[in-house]
Design a protein around this motif. Structure first.
Motif, PDB file in Angstrom:
ATOM      1  N   ASN A  46       0.874  -1.434   0.079  1.00 19.55           N
ATOM      2  CA  ASN A  46      -0.038   0.024  -0.081  1.00 19.55           C
ATOM      3  C   ASN A  46       0.779   1.262   0.038  1.00 19.55           C
ATOM      4  O   ASN A  46       0.335   2.257  -0.530  1.00 19.55           O
ATOM      5  N   THR A  47       1.957   1.310   0.568  1.00 25.49           N
ATOM      6  CA  THR A  47       2.696   2.607   0.767  1.00 25.49           C
ATOM      7  C   THR A  47       4.206   2.312   0.376  1.00 25.49           C
ATOM      8  O   THR A  47       4.832   3.284   0.191  1.00 25.49           O
ATOM      9  N   GLY A  48       4.584   1.270  -0.466  1.00 26.88           N
ATOM     10  CA  GLY A  48       5.927   0.987  -0.877  1.00 26.88           C
ATOM     11  C   GLY A  48       7.011   1.129  -0.092  1.00 26.88           C
ATOM     12  O   GLY A  48       7.194   0.702   0.960  1.00 26.88           O
ATOM     13  N   LEU A  49       8.031   1.988  -0.501  1.00 29.66           N
ATOM     14  CA  LEU A  49       9.212   2.368   0.433  1.00 29.66           C
ATOM     15  C   LEU A  49       9.008   3.471   1.288  1.00 29.66           C
ATOM     16  O   LEU A  49      10.013   3.864   2.164  1.00 29.66           O
ATOM     17  N   PHE A  50       7.868   4.039   1.594  1.00 28.68           N
ATOM     18  CA  PHE A  50       7.673   4.906   2.430  1.00 28.68           C
ATOM     19  C   PHE A  50       7.784   4.654   3.872  1.00 28.68           C
ATOM     20  O   PHE A  50       8.695   5.407   4.741  1.00 28.68           O
ATOM     21  N   ILE A  51       7.422   3.511   4.411  1.00 28.06           N
ATOM     22  CA  ILE A  51       7.544   3.200   5.659  1.00 28.06           C
ATOM     23  C   ILE A  51       9.056   2.748   6.019  1.00 28.06           C
ATOM     24  O   ILE A  51       9.785   3.341   7.111  1.00 28.06           O
ATOM     25  N   PRO A  52       9.776   2.002   5.210  1.00 32.45           N
ATOM     26  CA  PRO A  52      11.220   1.789   5.629  1.00 32.45           C
ATOM     27  C   PRO A  52      12.109   3.045   5.124  1.00 32.45           C
ATOM     28  O   PRO A  52      12.956   3.210   6.047  1.00 32.45           O
ATOM     29  N   ALA A  53      11.466   4.043   4.451  1.00 37.21           N
ATOM     30  CA  ALA A  53      12.370   5.297   4.471  1.00 37.21           C
ATOM     31  C   ALA A  53      12.080   6.166   5.808  1.00 37.21           C
ATOM     32  O   ALA A  53      13.290   6.798   6.113  1.00 37.21           O
TER      33      ALA A  53
END
Length: 458
Positions: free
Chosen positions: A394-401
């Motif tokens: 749902n949010t791609g790399l947003f949370i890891p970033a």
């Protein structure tokens, strides 16, 4: 469109801008104009509503209020250094260009919200198909004289427990020009570009990078379930047509995500699922960002009592404009207090409580017609799916970033806001704050906005 309709935007904006300039509420022209505009509109709409508890809403009442606001604006400009303060501020050309482009874009898009064809009212925004009818009924009730307590348009005799001030503003516009079309469309044309440019200003203030602010603006404008677009390849394979024919006749599927998506793509596009159909966001998000900008001064010399009182006024007006925004702001304000406890928080808190208490009492004594507005709901809409994969798709790399941003060198303020965003994310994953589970997206969008700076820093 009448002259009264135009001045319903212009005079409150002029009043708000003059107050913001007198209080040195920003260090850049566009930011100050945006904060002043949304603050002035919110104040005049709230004042008008308060007066209609005793005086019926009419064009005469609107004229008197606008005349008083005009006189007040002139006095502020004559008796304070507001004009000189405004002239001394720098001008962010990128913010100005963004604002102009967005006004042009949403003049085209927002005009599809409600239009008249062959004597019939229609909408060209699919997500507004059900919402707009409800809002039109609510606006009409206000325009015809119902003031307090407002009733739910679809449940006769039931008190409305919904942030209704944006619809009251539209009722003011309808009274001024006798057109429900303009009453629905004009706030979106004006406030969506204002809202989006404020997001640019917010990220630029915290990161000191225009490029980061532009990326944040595009992420919001074009956002949605990140991996939802991967489904387009399978649909193309099944269609068996040429690429051009397939793209010209896409399947009836929302690739960016939808609340009842069977494949779990639930992180929606905020523009077409929140800003256009769910009208309280037109005031909710810009008021929230304005409050945060006022509470995040450029330096300690800008952390004045007057500035914090102005933030308190906007916070006190906020509940009847958008209640979910109040919930989302609490973690951010707590984070700001922790890193700057010596700033004049008492002035902010006292002002917000005094002005906001009646609205909070109104909500607390209301009824939840469609189900509980607060209940246990772990995982949001995850169902039986792995929650980690659910949020990645749902949010791609947003949370890891964001997670990486906690470990990389970044301003203390950015990390504090990222922590506040994390709190919103966790709370919205544990509890539901609306009768329908997908409505928790109204909180997740603030997690998205507040974490932009940490995302950009990483």
């Amino acid at each position: 469109m009448t002259i009264l309709t135009l001045v319903l935007f212009f005079i409150p904006a002029a009043l708000g801008i003059s107050v913001a300039a007198a209080l040195k509420a920003a260090t850049e022209k566009i930011e100050l104009v945006l904060i002043g505009t949304i603050g002035g509109l919110a104040a005049i709409v709230s004042l008008t509503y308060a007066l209609t508890l005793a005086i019926p809403l009419s064009s005469l009442l609107l004229t008197d209020i606008l005349l008083a606001a005009s006189v007040t604006t002139v006095l502020i400009l004559l008796l304070t250094s507001a004009w000189q303060n405004l002239r001394r501020l720098s001008l962010d050309s990128a913010a100005l260009v963004s604002l102009i482009i967005l006004v042009i874009l949403f003049t085209i898009i927002a005009s599809k919200l409600l239009f008249l064809t062959n004597g019939e009212l229609k909408t060209g925004i699919i997500n507004a198909y059900g919402d707009i009818g409800w809002h039109v009924a609510n606006i009409t009730m206000f325009a015809e004289g119902q003031s307090f307590p407002p009733e739910n348009p679809i449940l006769a005799g039931t008190r409305l427990t919904y942030p209704f001030m944006v619809n009251f503003f539209s009722a003011m516009l309808q009274i001024s020009n006798d057109s429900i079309n303009y009453a629905i469309v004009l706030p979106a044309i004006v406030l969506i570009p204002l809202l989006l440019t404020l997001i640019y200003c917010f990220v630029k203030n915290l990161t000191h990078r225009r490029s980061a602010a532009v990326v944040a603006l595009l992420l919001f404008l074009l956002g949605g379930a990140t991996l939802g677009w991967t489904r387009i390849y399978d649909d193309f394979q099944q269609a068996g047509t040429s690429p051009w024919e397939f793209l010209s006749h896409l399947p009836a599927r929302d690739y960016s995500g939808v609340g009842n998506d069977q494949e779990g793509f639930h992180f929606l596009n905020p523009t077409f699922t929140l800003l256009l159909p769910q009208r309280p966001f037109l005031f909710g998000i810009p008021l929230a960002i304005s409050i945060l900008l006022l509470l995040i001064p450029a330096n300690k010399n800008h952390a004045t009592k007057a500035r914090f009182i102005m933030a308190g006024v906007l916070a006190g007006l906020l509940p009847l404009f958008h209640a979910h925004t109040v919930l989302a702001l609490i973690p951010a304000i707590i984070a700001l207090f922790i890193i700057n406890p010596r700033w004049p928080w008492g002035r902010f808190t006292a002002t917000a409580i005094i002005l906001g208490a009646p609205a909070i009492i109104y909500y607390m004594t209301g009824s939840s017609e469609a189900g509980s507005f607060f209940r246990w709901g772990p995982g949001w809409l995850v169902g039986d799916e792995n929650i980690i994969w659910y949020w990645i798709k749902n949010t791609g790399l947003f949370i890891p970033a964001i997670a990486l941003g906690f470990y990389l060198p970044a301003p203390r303020l950015s990390k504090a806001l990222a922590a506040a965003g994390l709190a919103i994310f966790i709370i919205a994953n544990l509890f539901l704050f609306a009768p329908w589970a997908w409505d928790n997206f109204k909180l997740f969008i603030y997690w998205f906005i507040i974490n932009y700076t940490d995302f950009e820093c990483s």
